[in-house]
Each structure stands twice: as structure tokens, then as C-alpha cells.
Design a protein around this motif. Structure first.
Motif, PDB file in Angstrom:
ATOM      1  N   LEU A   1       0.829  -1.211   0.000  1.00 54.47           N
ATOM      2  CA  LEU A   1       0.000   0.000   0.000  1.00 54.47           C
ATOM      3  C   LEU A   1       0.860   1.257   0.000  1.00 54.47           C
ATOM      4  CD1 LEU A   1      -2.890  -0.915   2.452  1.00 54.47           C
ATOM      5  CD2 LEU A   1      -3.027  -0.602   0.005  1.00 54.47           C
ATOM      6  N   ASP A   2       1.755   1.385  -0.941  1.00 48.15           N
ATOM      7  CA  ASP A   2       2.554   2.600  -1.086  1.00 48.15           C
ATOM      8  C   ASP A   2       1.989   3.405  -2.240  1.00 48.15           C
ATOM      9  OD1 ASP A   2       4.154   1.769   0.961  1.00 48.15           O
ATOM     10  OD2 ASP A   2       5.770   1.056  -0.311  1.00 48.15           O
ATOM     11  N   LEU A   3       1.751   4.675  -2.003  1.00 44.29           N
ATOM     12  CA  LEU A   3       1.188   5.564  -3.010  1.00 44.29           C
ATOM     13  C   LEU A   3       2.249   6.572  -3.424  1.00 44.29           C
ATOM     14  CD1 LEU A   3      -1.337   6.644  -4.528  1.00 44.29           C
ATOM     15  CD2 LEU A   3      -1.714   8.126  -2.564  1.00 44.29           C
ATOM     16  N   LYS A   4       2.430   6.734  -4.730  1.00 52.43           N
ATOM     17  CA  LYS A   4       3.389   7.697  -5.267  1.00 52.43           C
ATOM     18  C   LYS A   4       2.676   8.600  -6.255  1.00 52.43           C
ATOM     19  CE  LYS A   4       7.324   4.594  -4.841  1.00 52.43           C
ATOM     20  NZ  LYS A   4       8.451   3.949  -5.529  1.00 52.43           N
TER      21      LYS A   4
ATOM     22  N   PHE B   1       5.353  13.024  -4.275  1.00 48.65           N
ATOM     23  CA  PHE B   1       4.707  12.752  -2.995  1.00 48.65           C
ATOM     24  C   PHE B   1       4.636  11.243  -2.840  1.00 48.65           C
ATOM     25  CE2 PHE B   1       0.868  11.533  -0.684  1.00 48.65           C
ATOM     26  CZ  PHE B   1       1.064  12.202   0.514  1.00 48.65           C
ATOM     27  N   GLN B   2       5.098  10.747  -1.704  1.00 45.68           N
ATOM     28  CA  GLN B   2       5.043   9.318  -1.417  1.00 45.68           C
ATOM     29  C   GLN B   2       4.453   9.112  -0.038  1.00 45.68           C
ATOM     30  OE1 GLN B   2       9.078   7.905  -1.769  1.00 45.68           O
ATOM     31  NE2 GLN B   2       8.891   7.606  -3.973  1.00 45.68           N
TER      32      GLN B   2
ATOM     33  N   HIS C   1       4.694   6.440   6.605  1.00 43.76           N
ATOM     34  CA  HIS C   1       5.800   7.217   6.062  1.00 43.76           C
ATOM     35  C   HIS C   1       5.236   8.182   5.030  1.00 43.76           C
ATOM     36  CE1 HIS C   1       9.677   8.177   4.266  1.00 43.76           C
ATOM     37  NE2 HIS C   1       9.140   7.912   3.094  1.00 43.76           N
ATOM     38  N   VAL C   2       5.647   9.451   5.106  1.00 49.80           N
ATOM     39  CA  VAL C   2       5.234  10.445   4.121  1.00 49.80           C
ATOM     40  C   VAL C   2       6.474  11.191   3.663  1.00 49.80           C
ATOM     41  CG1 VAL C   2       3.874  12.528   3.702  1.00 49.80           C
ATOM     42  CG2 VAL C   2       2.957  10.730   5.149  1.00 49.80           C
ATOM     43  N   SER C   3       6.595  11.342   2.345  1.00 47.60           N
ATOM     44  CA  SER C   3       7.732  12.051   1.776  1.00 47.60           C
ATOM     45  C   SER C   3       7.206  13.041   0.724  1.00 47.60           C
ATOM     46  CB  SER C   3       8.689  11.055   1.128  1.00 47.60           C
ATOM     47  OG  SER C   3       9.700  11.731   0.431  1.00 47.60           O
ATOM     48  N   LEU C   4       7.673  14.272   0.811  1.00 47.53           N
ATOM     49  CA  LEU C   4       7.280  15.318  -0.126  1.00 47.53           C
ATOM     50  C   LEU C   4       8.545  16.009  -0.604  1.00 47.53           C
ATOM     51  CD1 LEU C   4       4.851  16.896  -1.327  1.00 47.53           C
ATOM     52  CD2 LEU C   4       4.996  18.400   0.646  1.00 47.53           C
TER      53      LEU C   4
END
Length: 163
Positions: A99-102, A122-123, A140-143
């Protein structure tokens, strides 16, 4: 007429249709195979329980196929543009197992056409156990390459009030 051979007995004719043979080598016709209630219930349960489950698994698996993700991206952008009344663009949407969204190239304009949010990448990693409890947990959130313009107008309204 001493050289006459005794007459030969011919075998009995074979029965027509499917035949089974019993222990004493006598042919026996098989029992008719009709619909029994047990068979009807088994088939009904199969179609009611197993087939919808398999279809659900197939639909979830299709979400990981890039052409289907592109279709979902287009539908999501059209939905958000219609709901907000502003321009929304998204270059790429990828769902990676489990369930990783990019998201890449996300652009949201404000109601005056200026850039409200731009995100180059955005991940987010979603916790699947929380989804079973109808909650959303981001592990985990990455921007990256992000820009946001927030403005307050003289009438005390903000450029994101339309959301």
C-alpha cells in the motif's frame, strides 16, 4: 456327412448407451444423474460466496497494473477538478504493493488560477491494519520539490477557502 462342424454360437448384441458392468459381468444401466438438493446448494454457495470474493481479489490486483492506474489517475483528476472548480493536474499515480502511493507532478490551482500547491513527488506508505478498522494511518510520508502559495485577501478570506 461325418465332416460337418457343429454350429458356432454368436455373441449377444451389445446394449446401446452408457453401461457399467457388475461383479457377475452382467451389464447394468447407470442411475440417472439429476439435480439433487445438496448439489444445488453447493453450487449456489459457490456462486454466492466464492465468485464475488475472487472478483474482489481480481479488482484489487488490477489496481497494481499501470494502465489501470492511469485510468484511475484521470478519473481522480476529473473528480477533483469538478468538485473544487479549479485546475488540478497529476502527471503520474503509482500504487506499489502492498500500500505505497506515489504521486508525481501534482498541481492544484486556487480559484483565481494561481498555484495553490505543486508537489514534484509525494510518497506515502499506508498501514493496512488501520484500514480494517476504517482508519487511515500513514507510516511514512515524503514530499519533495514542493511549493505552496497561501494568501490572505483584504476581505480576510484565504486562497484555499474554496476547498
Amino acid at each position: 456327412m461325418a465332416g460337418k462342424a457343429p454350429p458356432v454360437a454368436l455373441p449377444a448384441p451389445l446394449p446401446s448407451g452408457p453401461v457399467s458392468v457388475t461383479a457377475d459381468d452382467t451389464p447394468k444401466k447407470p442411475a440417472k444423474s439429476g439435480w439433487s438438493w445438496r448439489r444445488l446448494i453447493k453450487r449456489s454457495l459457490f456462486w454466492l460466496l466464492v465468485v464475488p470474493g475472487l472478483l474482489l481479489v481480481l479488482l484489487v490486483a488490477l489496481l497494481y497494473v499501470p494502465p489501470v492506474q492511469n485510468l484511475v489517475r484521470g478519473k481522480a483528476v476529473a473528480f477533483l477538478s469538478e468538485k473544487t472548480g479549479t485546475a488540478v493536474q497529476l502527471q503520474r499515480l503509482r500504487l506499489v504493493f502492498p500500500l505505497d502511493l506515489k504521486l508525481e507532478g501534482l498541481l492544484v490551482a486556487d480559484d483565481r488560477g494561481d498555484t495553490l500547491l505543486y508537489a514534484g513527488a509525494f510518497q506515502a506508505s499506508v498501514g493496512w491494519r488501520a484500514l480494517t478498522d476504517s482508519r487511515l494511518q500513514l507510516n511514512h510520508v515524503s514530499l519533495s520539490d514542493a511549493r505552496s502559495t497561501l494568501r490572505q485577501y483584504p476581505d480576510s478570506s484565504f486562497n484555499f477557502d474554496f476547498i
